[in-house]
Each structure stands twice: as C-alpha cells, then as structure tokens.
Write a protein that holds these residues in place. Structure first.
Motif, PDB file in Angstrom:
ATOM      1  N   GLU A  13       0.879  -1.173   0.000  1.00 41.84           N
ATOM      2  CA  GLU A  13       0.000   0.000   0.000  1.00 41.84           C
ATOM      3  C   GLU A  13       0.915   1.221   0.000  1.00 41.84           C
ATOM      4  OE1 GLU A  13      -3.431  -0.312  -0.019  1.00 41.84           O
ATOM      5  OE2 GLU A  13      -3.391   1.864  -0.371  1.00 41.84           O
ATOM      6  N   PHE A  14       0.681   2.147  -0.926  1.00 43.13           N
ATOM      7  CA  PHE A  14       1.560   3.318  -0.983  1.00 43.13           C
ATOM      8  C   PHE A  14       1.179   4.337   0.091  1.00 43.13           C
ATOM      9  CE2 PHE A  14       2.516   7.649  -2.432  1.00 43.13           C
ATOM     10  CZ  PHE A  14       3.890   7.544  -2.517  1.00 43.13           C
ATOM     11  N   LYS A  15       2.151   4.674   0.924  1.00 42.53           N
ATOM     12  CA  LYS A  15       1.939   5.725   1.945  1.00 42.53           C
ATOM     13  C   LYS A  15       3.105   6.687   1.848  1.00 42.53           C
ATOM     14  CE  LYS A  15      -0.820   3.790   5.674  1.00 42.53           C
ATOM     15  NZ  LYS A  15      -0.551   2.410   6.086  1.00 42.53           N
ATOM     16  N   SER A  16       2.814   7.930   1.476  1.00 45.10           N
ATOM     17  CA  SER A  16       3.917   8.886   1.320  1.00 45.10           C
ATOM     18  C   SER A  16       4.459   9.292   2.688  1.00 45.10           C
ATOM     19  CB  SER A  16       3.439  10.102   0.539  1.00 45.10           C
ATOM     20  OG  SER A  16       2.367  10.723   1.209  1.00 45.10           O
ATOM     21  N   LEU A  17       5.726   9.716   2.695  1.00 45.41           N
ATOM     22  CA  LEU A  17       6.369  10.101   3.953  1.00 45.41           C
ATOM     23  C   LEU A  17       5.650  11.297   4.572  1.00 45.41           C
ATOM     24  CD1 LEU A  17      10.075   9.753   2.768  1.00 45.41           C
ATOM     25  CD2 LEU A  17       8.946   8.313   4.469  1.00 45.41           C
ATOM     26  N   GLU A  18       5.261  12.244   3.708  1.00 48.37           N
ATOM     27  CA  GLU A  18       4.528  13.412   4.186  1.00 48.37           C
ATOM     28  C   GLU A  18       3.160  13.358   3.543  1.00 48.37           C
ATOM     29  OE1 GLU A  18       5.061  18.221   4.064  1.00 48.37           O
ATOM     30  OE2 GLU A  18       6.813  16.991   3.575  1.00 48.37           O
ATOM     31  N   LYS A  19       2.120  13.588   4.349  1.00 48.91           N
ATOM     32  CA  LYS A  19       0.755  13.439   3.841  1.00 48.91           C
ATOM     33  C   LYS A  19       0.501  14.331   2.609  1.00 48.91           C
ATOM     34  CE  LYS A  19      -3.910  12.927   5.540  1.00 48.91           C
ATOM     35  NZ  LYS A  19      -4.723  13.963   4.897  1.00 48.91           N
ATOM     36  N   GLY A  20       0.024  13.702   1.537  1.00 48.67           N
ATOM     37  CA  GLY A  20      -0.349  14.463   0.348  1.00 48.67           C
ATOM     38  C   GLY A  20       0.795  14.871  -0.558  1.00 48.67           C
ATOM     39  N   LYS A  21       2.026  14.583  -0.126  1.00 54.43           N
ATOM     40  CA  LYS A  21       3.173  14.997  -0.943  1.00 54.43           C
ATOM     41  C   LYS A  21       4.028  13.792  -1.315  1.00 54.43           C
ATOM     42  CE  LYS A  21       3.922  19.718   0.443  1.00 54.43           C
ATOM     43  NZ  LYS A  21       4.794  20.686   1.058  1.00 54.43           N
ATOM     44  N   ASN A  45       6.953   4.459 -18.393  1.00 58.48           N
ATOM     45  CA  ASN A  45       6.475   3.808 -17.173  1.00 58.48           C
ATOM     46  C   ASN A  45       6.565   4.729 -15.956  1.00 58.48           C
ATOM     47  OD1 ASN A  45       5.715   1.425 -18.418  1.00 58.48           O
ATOM     48  ND2 ASN A  45       7.693   0.436 -18.105  1.00 58.48           N
ATOM     49  N   SER A  46       7.695   5.438 -15.815  1.00 59.96           N
ATOM     50  CA  SER A  46       7.765   6.344 -14.660  1.00 59.96           C
ATOM     51  C   SER A  46       6.822   7.529 -14.851  1.00 59.96           C
ATOM     52  CB  SER A  46       9.199   6.797 -14.377  1.00 59.96           C
ATOM     53  OG  SER A  46       9.799   7.320 -15.521  1.00 59.96           O
ATOM     54  N   ASP A  47       6.600   7.925 -16.102  1.00 56.88           N
ATOM     55  CA  ASP A  47       5.660   9.013 -16.387  1.00 56.88           C
ATOM     56  C   ASP A  47       4.242   8.620 -15.968  1.00 56.88           C
ATOM     57  OD1 ASP A  47       5.003  11.607 -17.692  1.00 56.88           O
ATOM     58  OD2 ASP A  47       3.951  10.362 -19.147  1.00 56.88           O
ATOM     59  N   VAL A  48       3.886   7.373 -16.256  1.00 59.52           N
ATOM     60  CA  VAL A  48       2.545   6.905 -15.879  1.00 59.52           C
ATOM     61  C   VAL A  48       2.411   6.906 -14.353  1.00 59.52           C
ATOM     62  CG1 VAL A  48       0.993   4.905 -15.861  1.00 59.52           C
ATOM     63  CG2 VAL A  48       2.123   5.566 -17.985  1.00 59.52           C
ATOM     64  N   LEU A  49       3.451   6.459 -13.675  1.00 57.84           N
ATOM     65  CA  LEU A  49       3.437   6.459 -12.206  1.00 57.84           C
ATOM     66  C   LEU A  49       3.196   7.878 -11.675  1.00 57.84           C
ATOM     67  CD1 LEU A  49       4.147   5.220  -9.348  1.00 57.84           C
ATOM     68  CD2 LEU A  49       6.510   5.831  -9.856  1.00 57.84           C
ATOM     69  N   LYS A  54      -0.440  12.177  -9.441  1.00 53.61           N
ATOM     70  CA  LYS A  54      -1.037  13.509  -9.565  1.00 53.61           C
ATOM     71  C   LYS A  54      -2.552  13.402  -9.707  1.00 53.61           C
ATOM     72  CE  LYS A  54       2.919  16.003 -11.408  1.00 53.61           C
ATOM     73  NZ  LYS A  54       3.577  16.556 -12.576  1.00 53.61           N
ATOM     74  N   TRP A  55      -2.968  12.410 -10.470  1.00 50.86           N
ATOM     75  CA  TRP A  55      -4.406  12.162 -10.692  1.00 50.86           C
ATOM     76  C   TRP A  55      -5.090  11.856  -9.361  1.00 50.86           C
ATOM     77  CZ3 TRP A  55      -7.461   7.409 -11.057  1.00 50.86           C
ATOM     78  CH2 TRP A  55      -8.668   7.554 -11.760  1.00 50.86           C
ATOM     79  N   LEU A  56      -4.327  11.198  -8.456  1.00 47.08           N
ATOM     80  CA  LEU A  56      -4.855  10.880  -7.132  1.00 47.08           C
ATOM     81  C   LEU A  56      -4.665  12.050  -6.165  1.00 47.08           C
ATOM     82  CD1 LEU A  56      -3.579   7.191  -6.842  1.00 47.08           C
ATOM     83  CD2 LEU A  56      -5.938   7.926  -7.232  1.00 47.08           C
ATOM     84  N   ASP A  57      -4.346  13.221  -6.738  1.00 46.26           N
ATOM     85  CA  ASP A  57      -4.244  14.472  -5.984  1.00 46.26           C
ATOM     86  C   ASP A  57      -3.034  14.616  -5.080  1.00 46.26           C
ATOM     87  OD1 ASP A  57      -6.233  15.943  -7.054  1.00 46.26           O
ATOM     88  OD2 ASP A  57      -7.789  15.180  -5.701  1.00 46.26           O
ATOM     89  N   TYR A  58      -1.988  13.864  -5.340  1.00 49.00           N
ATOM     90  CA  TYR A  58      -0.750  14.090  -4.590  1.00 49.00           C
ATOM     91  C   TYR A  58      -0.041  15.302  -5.191  1.00 49.00           C
ATOM     92  CZ  TYR A  58      -0.896   9.574  -2.188  1.00 49.00           C
ATOM     93  OH  TYR A  58      -1.235   8.513  -1.389  1.00 49.00           O
ATOM     94  N   ASP A  59       0.641  16.013  -4.315  1.00 44.04           N
ATOM     95  CA  ASP A  59       1.492  17.105  -4.761  1.00 44.04           C
ATOM     96  C   ASP A  59       2.862  16.453  -5.030  1.00 44.04           C
ATOM     97  OD1 ASP A  59       2.915  19.376  -5.074  1.00 44.04           O
ATOM     98  OD2 ASP A  59       2.611  20.141  -3.042  1.00 44.04           O
TER      99      ASP A  59
END
Ligand SMILES: [Zn+2]
Length: 466
Positions: A13-21, A45-49, A54-59
């Motif tokens: 499950e992806f969890k960023s170190l800082e929320k939303g970023k 492939n990295s572009d799609v990632l 971004k589509w999931l609203d991460y900064d």
C-alpha cells in the motif's frame, strides 16, 4: 494505491512520507549516445506512475539527473568514462557530446508525451555536493584510498546489497578466484576516481583527495538528497540498475545519514526488439525517431507500451506496433466525434450505474500497481458502452491525464480543428480550380499536419481523420 516495491519484493500500500506529498527521483540518462525505445519504455512507465499520483491528488515533486561525467564503460570501476570516450571517437568536446545527446533525449521525451521533471540536474554542476557527501562518508570511516581513487567499504554496512538480494559470501568466493585490484571487497566501488597521470582528461576537478572526477553512483545520491531530502518516497529506473547502481546509491546515502534513503523502489522491466535483447553487436537499437520516420505516430508506441505491465518484459515487433497504431487511431477517431457535444443529458439509472461502474474499474486498475493493460480494457469498455457521449468525453478527458495519449485534447480541439480544416478545404478547392497545384499541395500538407487525411474523389475532396 498499491505499488510493487523492489526493496520488499512485495506489492505494498503506498503511503507517502509526508501526507499528500510525494518526492520522486527518476534515474536519468548518461548522455553519450542516442536514446532508444527501451529508454522510451522506462520513462513512459515512470511518467505513468507520476501521472497516476497527480491524478490521485498528490502534490508531486520530480527530480532527474543528466549524467555527463563519471559513468564508466565497466561496472567494476574500470574502463573509460563513457563521455570522454565518445568525445574522442567523435572528435568533439565532452561538453558538446553532452549537449547533443541531451537534446536528443528531450526530443524523445517530447515525442513520447512524457512530462518533463520539475528539476533536472547535470552531474557536472553538482561536484561540490558530491565532494561534501564523500567527506561525510569519510568521517564515518566508510572510505579507503587506493592508488586510483577513494572507495566505499561495503563490508562496513550491515545490510549492503539488500535491494538486490546480493549473495555477498558467494561474491567473495568468486573474487578470490578473479583477484581484483586493490579493492578490499568485490562489491566496493569508487566514490572519487583520480585522473590518470598518463592521460589528460577533459573533465576533472580539484578535491581533498586529488584531481579527479566523481563515481557515477555518488552523483545520484548527492543530487537526489539535495533536492528531495535525506529520505524520500520513490526512486525509479530500469531493472538493470538494481544490483550495482541503485544498491550503491543506498549504501552511500544511508551510510552518510543513517536514515532510510528511499521508501519505494520502482523498476521497469526490459524491452526486447523482435525477440532479441537490444545490443551494440546486433545493431538493433531502435530510436523513436526511426519509428516516426516510418510514418508511425509516436503515441502509438506509447499506446503499445501501455498494453504491457511495467514489471513484465515486453517484446517490440513491427507487427505489434501496427496493431497498436490501428487501435490508437480508432480510439482517437471515436473520441474526436465527442468533442462538439456541449450539452449533458440526464442519465437513466441504468446508464448512471454503468458510468460509475467504469469509473471505479478504471481507478481500481491504475491503483492496482499500475495495471495499464487493464485500464486500457476499461477505456474500450467505456467507449463501446451506451453511456451518452458527453459523459464519455468527460471520462476520457479525465483518464487521459493518466494515459497521456492526448485524447482529451483530440476531443477538445475537434470543433476548432474541424472549422479550420473546412476553411482550408474550401481554399484548396479554389486553388485547384485555378490550377495552382503547388499551393493546393501546400494546403494538403497543412491539413495532414493537423491529423487529417485528404482524398480527392470523383465527388470532390473528402477529409478524414488519419
Ligand atoms: Zn541513478
């Protein structure tokens, strides 16, 4: 979102170190040769990632290196600097080589509709940071000197080689037979190489250890930490970098900071060409430029890449590309029909459910470790459904932020382009009447550049989408 992490060999499950970023480092090119379609696949492939995040609203902040010094022809710290070697062969300066192939790289990135990173760093502009990092490693007792440079002592790190699951004992056994230079351990690697006394290098710098140049791995550690901090979320690259380059980046960064360097390692699998690995001896390095010259749309290649999962080895064939082009053109032509529709109709309960169903399926596919083949299947399911075109158009515009196939644009521009093309068609008919063939041909070219095809039939000129 779920994503495969090479470090754990698991889908996590992806969890960023800082929320939303999210901070992402993209292992960039060594600019001593043309980019080929294998590179194109890795960067798509990295572009799609990045697009999905971004589509999931991460900064999202993205950083990429341009390696213009220090990458040797041999992974074991021997051999020549690839840049200097190419400069000699082409009788140019290393700087000219770097500029030429960097330009080629960005052209490929543009043709594949890959978004440019926020920060691009050239290795030769970060020598100071690299020297600082080596000094930190030295203070921690992780560096030793040999006659040709400063080396990292990999035996001092408990978890060295964890990313690649390296068999350290096995490697030691192998090295006993092979007998390697002055390295203490077979996995040790150069942080700073001293310039050889017999040869004048084009690129060399002063350092506390003598005149020389940085090792390839230290570049990525120094530049990524400078822009993303000691610990960041994702590091991307091709799977060939797991055993040496990325393993050594971890060693240097974690050796210096004592913190985890990268949380998720994202690796793209190889691309074969007609069943064979791309190699110098086979001369089968295919460039995106060549695909374009053969009359293909570069985005058909992007479409082809999306039909395979990034962790699966993919085989490029011309037949496969033709099929992808057919699929992509058909999709574009259908989508372009939706552009002019401006009014939303009320959805029946059945159609509303269908719309919500495909929306959910698309999201599930991309969130499931970027299952793009599945996402494309959902695109086609939606296209063929009886959902009203206005809603289809909204969906495709939104989904194309992930796909990067310029589909939203196709729909949006449709009305404007149709008007323009209509005008041009009229103008051309007049020119033909006046027998001004050359000027008429010029107009035909203009129309074709807009993605249309002109055919002169007995009934007059017909314009179709290419
Ligand atoms: Zn790198």
């Amino acid at each position: 979102m779920k994503i495969y992490n090479t470090l754990s060999r698991k889908v996590e499950e992806f969890k960023s170190l800082e929320k939303g970023k999210v901070g992402i480092y993209i292992c960039g090119p060594t600019v001593y040769d043309y980019s080929h379609i294998g590179h194109a696949r890795t960067y798509v492939n990295s572009d799609v990632l990045i697009r999905v995040l971004k589509w999931l609203d991460y900064d999202v902040k993205t950083v990429m290196n341009i390696t213009d010094v220090g990458h040797l022809t041999d992974d074991a710290d021997e051999g020549e600097d690839k840049m200097e070697k190419k400069a000699r062969v082409e009788k140019k300066s290393a700087k000219e080589i770097a500029e030429f192939y960097t330009k080629d790289f960005w052209q490929m990135i543009k043709m594949m509709n890959i978004n440019k990173p926020d920060v691009v760093c050239k290795a030769t502009e970060y020598i100071k940071e690299m020297i600082e990092l080596i000094k930190r490693l030295e203070e921690k007792g992780l560096v030793y000197k040999t006659s040709d440079g400063m080396y990292f002592d990999t035996s001092k790190l408990k978890n060295y080689g964890e990313l690649a699951r390296l068999d350290i004992e096995g490697l030691k056994e192998g090295a006993r037979v092979e007998k390697k230079l002055e390295k203490k351990n077979p996995t040790d690697f150069a942080l700073w190489k001293l310039s050889s006394k017999d040869e004048k290098r084009q690129m060399e710098w002063d350092s506390p250890w003598g005149v020389g140049f940085p090792g390839w791995h230290i570049e990525c550690s120094a530049m990524s930490m400078k822009h993303l901090g000691d610990s960041f979320d994702i590091h991307t690259g091709g799977i060939e970098h797991i055993p040496v380059h990325h393993t050594n980046e971890i060693a240097q960064s974690e050796g210096a900071t004592g913190e985890q360097f990268v949380k998720y390692w994202f690796h793209s699998n190889h691309l074969m060409v007609e069943g064979k690995k791309m190699s110098k001896s086979l001369k089968n390095f295919l460039r995106v430029e060549e695909i374009k010259k053969k009359g293909f749309d570069c985005l058909s290649l992007r479409y082809l890449f999306l039909t395979g999962h990034y962790r699966t080895k993919m085989n490029f064939t011309w037949k496969g590309l033709e099929a992808a082009e057919e699929g992509y053109r058909k999709l574009k032509s259908i989508v372009s029909e939706w552009g002019g529709i401006k009014t939303r109709t009320n959805l029946s309960e059945e159609k509303l459910q269908k719309l919500q169903g495909v929306s959910l399926k698309f999201r599930e596919a991309v969130e499931n470790d970027l299952n793009m083949p599945q996402a494309l299947a959902v695109v086609w399911e939606m296209v063929k459904s009886n959902i009203p075109e206005y809603d289809k158009w909204e969906l495709i515009e939104d989904w194309d932020r992930v796909l990067g196939l310029n589909l939203g644009q196709v729909a949006n521009n449709k009305q404007q382009i149709t008007n323009e093309v209509e005008e041009l068609k009229k103008k051309r008919e007049e020119l033909r009447k006046e027998k001004k063939w050359e000027e008429a041909d010029e107009i035909k070219k203009q129309v074709e550049e807009k993605g249309f095809k002109m055919e002169d039939t007995a009934a007059g000129t017909v314009v179709k989408i290419k």
